[in-house]
Design an enzyme around this catalytic site. Structure first.
Site, PDB file in Angstrom:
ATOM      1  N   LYS A  13     -21.387  16.048 -23.140  1.00 33.77           N
ATOM      2  CA  LYS A  13     -22.294  16.587 -22.110  1.00 33.77           C
ATOM      3  C   LYS A  13     -23.035  17.825 -22.619  1.00 33.77           C
ATOM      4  O   LYS A  13     -24.235  17.962 -22.427  1.00 33.77           O
ATOM      5  CB  LYS A  13     -21.513  16.967 -20.838  1.00 33.77           C
ATOM      6  N   ARG A  88     -17.677  18.692  -9.682  1.00 30.58           N
ATOM      7  CA  ARG A  88     -16.470  18.109 -10.283  1.00 30.58           C
ATOM      8  C   ARG A  88     -15.674  17.310  -9.267  1.00 30.58           C
ATOM      9  O   ARG A  88     -14.715  16.662  -9.614  1.00 30.58           O
ATOM     10  CB  ARG A  88     -15.595  19.245 -10.710  1.00 30.58           C
ATOM     11  N   ARG A 127     -14.426  18.661 -32.581  1.00 32.56           N
ATOM     12  CA  ARG A 127     -15.062  19.885 -32.067  1.00 32.56           C
ATOM     13  C   ARG A 127     -14.282  21.119 -32.533  1.00 32.56           C
ATOM     14  O   ARG A 127     -14.859  22.108 -32.955  1.00 32.56           O
ATOM     15  CB  ARG A 127     -15.115  19.823 -30.540  1.00 32.56           C
ATOM     16  N   ARG A 139     -11.497  26.573 -28.278  1.00 33.59           N
ATOM     17  CA  ARG A 139     -11.163  26.712 -26.856  1.00 33.59           C
ATOM     18  C   ARG A 139      -9.666  26.514 -26.619  1.00 33.59           C
ATOM     19  O   ARG A 139      -9.066  25.587 -27.156  1.00 33.59           O
ATOM     20  CB  ARG A 139     -11.953  25.686 -26.043  1.00 33.59           C
ATOM     21  N   ARG A 150      -6.793  17.509 -18.268  1.00 25.94           N
ATOM     22  CA  ARG A 150      -8.225  17.527 -17.937  1.00 25.94           C
ATOM     23  C   ARG A 150      -8.742  16.112 -17.664  1.00 25.94           C
ATOM     24  O   ARG A 150      -9.563  15.901 -16.777  1.00 25.94           O
ATOM     25  CB  ARG A 150      -9.018  18.178 -19.080  1.00 25.94           C
TER      26      ARG A 150
END
Ligand code: AMP
Length: 197
Positions: A13, A88, A127, A139, A150
């Site tokens: 995204k 969300r 990532r 992160r 998540r």
């Protein structure tokens, strides 16, 4: 163009939103980025959100809705915006619809980037590797363990928004398993189709 980008964590995204921002010259509003800035600034919001974020759980709706309401009222959002990570859940989607309604505005499209769950862990690991190589912070919620939470939150709370926006005639589906350039091409094509219709 007022657009929502939906997809599981690691769907791409952020990458696609950055490209759409460039294309449409409208801001990319990522609630995750906004919250991470609050955490980095050690603000009241940041302190409240940090534990929830680190565990992979959602922050409270009222906190997020207030944050977005303030942000989309700014001048740079007059020509539109790309929402990444918001809404969300259905309560947030209803709140968005109400806040746009009071401004006489409406959404143009809600895009779902479809990516298989199995591909997401590999993407998150990539990532992390890229961030490490570039000397950027990794992160705290990009761990295999937190990804599971998540993903669970995504399927339980965010996935129902696909039907929600389909019902409103706003949904666009894009195959997020493709090469990143093809995803962008499909995204732009789906939005052109909307503009023509
Ligand atoms: P993201 O960068 O979109 O993956 O968001 C990172 C984390 O920020 C999420 O796991 C949540 O803890 C929190 N967060 C971001 N956006 C929202 C939202 N719209 N509602 C609730 N929590 C959010």
């Amino acid at each position: 163009m007022r657009l929502i980008l939906m997809g599981p964590p690691g769907a791409g995204k952020g990458t696609q939103a950055a490209r759409l921002t460039e294309h449409f010259k409208i801001p990319h509003l990522s609630t995750g980025d906004m919250l991470r800035a609050e955490v980095a600034g050690n603000t009241g919001i940041g302190k409240k959100a940090k534990t929830l974020m680190d565990a992979g759980n959602l922050a409270p709706d009222s906190m997020i809705v207030d944050m977005i309401e303030g942000r989309i009222s700014k001048d740079d959002c007059r020509g539109g915006f790309i929402l990444d990570g918001f809404p969300r859940n259905t309560a947030q989607a209803d709140a968005l619809s109400a806040m746009l309604g009071t401004k006489g505005l409406a959404l143009d499209a809600a895009v779902i980037l479809d990516v298989d769950d199995e591909a997401l862990l590999a993407r998150i690991e990539r990532r992390n590797e890229e961030n490490r190589k570039a000397g950027r912070a990794v992160r705290a919620d990009d761990t295999p363990e937190t990804l599971k939470t998540r993903l669970k939150a995504f399927h339980a709370q965010t996935r129902p928004l696909v039907a929600y926006y389909e019902g409103k005639g706003l949904l666009k589906r894009v195959d997020g398993m493709q090469d990143v350039n093809n995803v962008t091409a499909d995204l732009l094509a789906s939005l052109k189709h909307r503009q023509a219709s």
